[in-house]
Write a protein that holds these residues in place. Structure first.
Motif, PDB file in Angstrom:
ATOM      1  N   MET A  57       0.796  -1.271  -0.052  1.00  0.00           N
ATOM      2  CA  MET A  57       0.115   0.143  -0.034  1.00  0.00           C
ATOM      3  C   MET A  57       1.012   1.235   0.050  1.00  0.00           C
ATOM      4  SD  MET A  57      -3.348   0.756   2.474  1.00  0.00           S
ATOM      5  CE  MET A  57      -2.414   0.536   3.865  1.00  0.00           C
ATOM      6  N   ALA A  58       0.526   2.091  -0.872  1.00  0.00           N
ATOM      7  CA  ALA A  58       1.397   3.490  -1.152  1.00  0.00           C
ATOM      8  C   ALA A  58       1.424   4.373   0.072  1.00  0.00           C
ATOM      9  CB  ALA A  58       1.158   3.892  -2.559  1.00  0.00           C
ATOM     10  N   ARG A  59       0.273   4.388   0.585  1.00  0.00           N
ATOM     11  CA  ARG A  59      -0.276   5.001   1.558  1.00  0.00           C
ATOM     12  C   ARG A  59      -1.074   4.456   2.481  1.00  0.00           C
ATOM     13  NH1 ARG A  59      -2.340  10.837  -0.243  1.00  0.00           N
ATOM     14  NH2 ARG A  59      -2.654  11.095   1.959  1.00  0.00           N
ATOM     15  N   GLU A  60      -0.904   4.733   3.853  1.00  0.00           N
ATOM     16  CA  GLU A  60      -1.710   3.984   4.812  1.00  0.00           C
ATOM     17  C   GLU A  60      -3.106   4.771   5.130  1.00  0.00           C
ATOM     18  OE1 GLU A  60       0.025   2.866   8.545  1.00  0.00           O
ATOM     19  OE2 GLU A  60       1.911   1.988   7.470  1.00  0.00           O
ATOM     20  N   LEU A  61      -4.006   4.204   5.597  1.00  0.00           N
ATOM     21  CA  LEU A  61      -5.243   4.748   6.009  1.00  0.00           C
ATOM     22  C   LEU A  61      -5.042   5.657   6.988  1.00  0.00           C
ATOM     23  CD1 LEU A  61      -8.407   4.518   5.513  1.00  0.00           C
ATOM     24  CD2 LEU A  61      -8.449   2.966   7.496  1.00  0.00           C
ATOM     25  N   CYS A  62      -5.588   7.107   7.139  1.00  0.00           N
ATOM     26  CA  CYS A  62      -5.181   8.104   7.975  1.00  0.00           C
ATOM     27  C   CYS A  62      -5.730   7.569   9.558  1.00  0.00           C
ATOM     28  CB  CYS A  62      -6.140   9.191   7.460  1.00  0.00           C
ATOM     29  SG  CYS A  62      -7.910   9.273   8.137  1.00  0.00           S
ATOM     30  N   ALA A  63      -4.807   8.210  10.264  1.00  0.00           N
ATOM     31  CA  ALA A  63      -4.941   7.764  11.856  1.00  0.00           C
ATOM     32  C   ALA A  63      -6.517   8.083  12.300  1.00  0.00           C
ATOM     33  CB  ALA A  63      -4.116   8.647  12.582  1.00  0.00           C
ATOM     34  N   HIS A  64      -7.110   8.906  11.833  1.00  0.00           N
ATOM     35  CA  HIS A  64      -8.668   9.371  12.265  1.00  0.00           C
ATOM     36  C   HIS A  64      -9.327   8.129  11.955  1.00  0.00           C
ATOM     37  CE1 HIS A  64      -6.939  13.332  10.834  1.00  0.00           C
ATOM     38  NE2 HIS A  64      -6.972  13.516  11.929  1.00  0.00           N
ATOM     39  N   LEU A  65      -9.220   7.333  10.923  1.00  0.00           N
ATOM     40  CA  LEU A  65     -10.082   6.272  10.489  1.00  0.00           C
ATOM     41  C   LEU A  65      -9.521   4.924  11.129  1.00  0.00           C
ATOM     42  CD1 LEU A  65     -11.232   6.933   6.879  1.00  0.00           C
ATOM     43  CD2 LEU A  65     -12.594   7.346   8.976  1.00  0.00           C
ATOM     44  N   GLN A  66      -8.248   4.864  11.683  1.00  0.00           N
ATOM     45  CA  GLN A  66      -7.672   3.573  12.017  1.00  0.00           C
ATOM     46  C   GLN A  66      -8.463   3.055  13.206  1.00  0.00           C
ATOM     47  OE1 GLN A  66      -5.308   1.767  11.318  1.00  0.00           O
ATOM     48  NE2 GLN A  66      -4.579   2.764   9.469  1.00  0.00           N
ATOM     49  N   PRO A  67      -9.014   3.731  14.308  1.00  0.00           N
ATOM     50  CA  PRO A  67      -9.973   3.148  15.455  1.00  0.00           C
ATOM     51  C   PRO A  67     -11.288   2.492  14.704  1.00  0.00           C
ATOM     52  CG  PRO A  67      -9.201   5.322  15.972  1.00  0.00           C
ATOM     53  CD  PRO A  67      -8.759   5.049  14.496  1.00  0.00           C
ATOM     54  N   ILE A  68     -11.654   3.049  13.592  1.00  0.00           N
ATOM     55  CA  ILE A  68     -12.818   2.640  13.035  1.00  0.00           C
ATOM     56  C   ILE A  68     -12.581   1.377  12.422  1.00  0.00           C
ATOM     57  CG2 ILE A  68     -14.715   2.920  11.198  1.00  0.00           C
ATOM     58  CD1 ILE A  68     -14.599   5.923  11.920  1.00  0.00           C
ATOM     59  N   LEU A  69     -11.567   1.258  11.318  1.00  0.00           N
ATOM     60  CA  LEU A  69     -11.126   0.010  10.903  1.00  0.00           C
ATOM     61  C   LEU A  69     -10.974  -1.122  11.935  1.00  0.00           C
ATOM     62  CD1 LEU A  69     -10.253  -1.459   8.451  1.00  0.00           C
ATOM     63  CD2 LEU A  69      -7.825  -0.552   8.658  1.00  0.00           C
ATOM     64  N   GLN A  70     -10.112  -0.825  13.063  1.00  0.00           N
ATOM     65  CA  GLN A  70      -9.876  -1.874  14.106  1.00  0.00           C
ATOM     66  C   GLN A  70     -11.158  -2.389  14.532  1.00  0.00           C
ATOM     67  OE1 GLN A  70      -6.955  -3.270  14.295  1.00  0.00           O
ATOM     68  NE2 GLN A  70      -6.388  -1.822  12.743  1.00  0.00           N
ATOM     69  N   ALA A  71     -12.229  -1.480  14.930  1.00  0.00           N
ATOM     70  CA  ALA A  71     -13.426  -1.802  15.591  1.00  0.00           C
ATOM     71  C   ALA A  71     -14.337  -2.620  14.239  1.00  0.00           C
ATOM     72  CB  ALA A  71     -14.256  -0.700  15.909  1.00  0.00           C
ATOM     73  N   LEU A  72     -14.091  -2.537  13.084  1.00  0.00           N
ATOM     74  CA  LEU A  72     -14.861  -3.471  12.059  1.00  0.00           C
ATOM     75  C   LEU A  72     -14.001  -4.601  12.041  1.00  0.00           C
ATOM     76  CD1 LEU A  72     -15.302  -0.634   9.319  1.00  0.00           C
ATOM     77  CD2 LEU A  72     -17.022  -1.760  10.692  1.00  0.00           C
ATOM     78  N   LEU A  73     -12.810  -4.672  12.076  1.00  0.00           N
ATOM     79  CA  LEU A  73     -11.871  -6.069  12.261  1.00  0.00           C
ATOM     80  C   LEU A  73     -12.399  -6.844  13.379  1.00  0.00           C
ATOM     81  CD1 LEU A  73      -8.513  -4.870  10.629  1.00  0.00           C
ATOM     82  CD2 LEU A  73     -10.462  -5.975   9.365  1.00  0.00           C
ATOM     83  N   ALA A  74     -12.414  -6.195  14.433  1.00  0.00           N
ATOM     84  CA  ALA A  74     -12.670  -6.876  15.787  1.00  0.00           C
ATOM     85  C   ALA A  74     -13.998  -7.613  15.766  1.00  0.00           C
ATOM     86  CB  ALA A  74     -12.676  -5.746  16.958  1.00  0.00           C
ATOM     87  N   ARG A  75     -14.928  -6.999  14.792  1.00  0.00           N
ATOM     88  CA  ARG A  75     -16.423  -7.377  14.881  1.00  0.00           C
ATOM     89  C   ARG A  75     -16.473  -8.579  13.901  1.00  0.00           C
ATOM     90  NH1 ARG A  75     -21.955  -4.789  15.626  1.00  0.00           N
ATOM     91  NH2 ARG A  75     -23.346  -6.603  15.221  1.00  0.00           N
ATOM     92  N   GLY A  76     -15.205  -9.108  13.291  1.00  0.00           N
ATOM     93  CA  GLY A  76     -14.990 -10.245  12.347  1.00  0.00           C
ATOM     94  C   GLY A  76     -14.858  -9.755  10.660  1.00  0.00           C
ATOM     95  N   GLY A  77     -14.989  -8.449  10.543  1.00  0.00           N
ATOM     96  CA  GLY A  77     -14.716  -8.111   9.083  1.00  0.00           C
ATOM     97  C   GLY A  77     -12.838  -8.286   8.818  1.00  0.00           C
TER      98      GLY A  77
END
Length: 90
Positions: A1-21
């Motif tokens: 990945m050339a750029r990482e997802l911004c720090a603002h959205l990282q907690p949301i991504l982690q929450a979605l992954l924790a829920r099985g995504g």
């Protein structure tokens, strides 16, 4: 990945992954309005996303020419997370 997802959205991504995504795609520079878009396998219904992720712009795509998705965006960083509407949970 050339750029990482911004720090603002990282907690949301982690929450979605924790829920099985799972991350199914990362698009960098592919959208005119977003620089990075991470697609996960599942996420909440749009109204639930508004409540779960306040301060982020919720969006939906219903045009059959594109992936039918819900998502949230960070307008400050031009990054977004999306998931298929068919895999939305309440």
């Amino acid at each position: 990945m050339a750029r990482e997802l911004c720090a603002h959205l990282q907690p949301i991504l982690q929450a979605l992954l924790a829920r099985g995504g799972t991350v199914v795609d990362v698009a960098v520079g592919a959208w005119s309005a977003r620089d990075v878009v991470v697609t996960v396998s599942q996420g909440p219904e749009l109204e639930a996303a508004r409540a779960l992720f306040p301060g982020f712009a919720p969006w939906r795509v219903d045009d059959p020419h594109y992936a039918i998705e819900f998502g949230v965006a960070c307008d400050a960083c031009r990054h977004a997370i999306g998931w298929p509407q068919k895999n939305a949970y309440s």
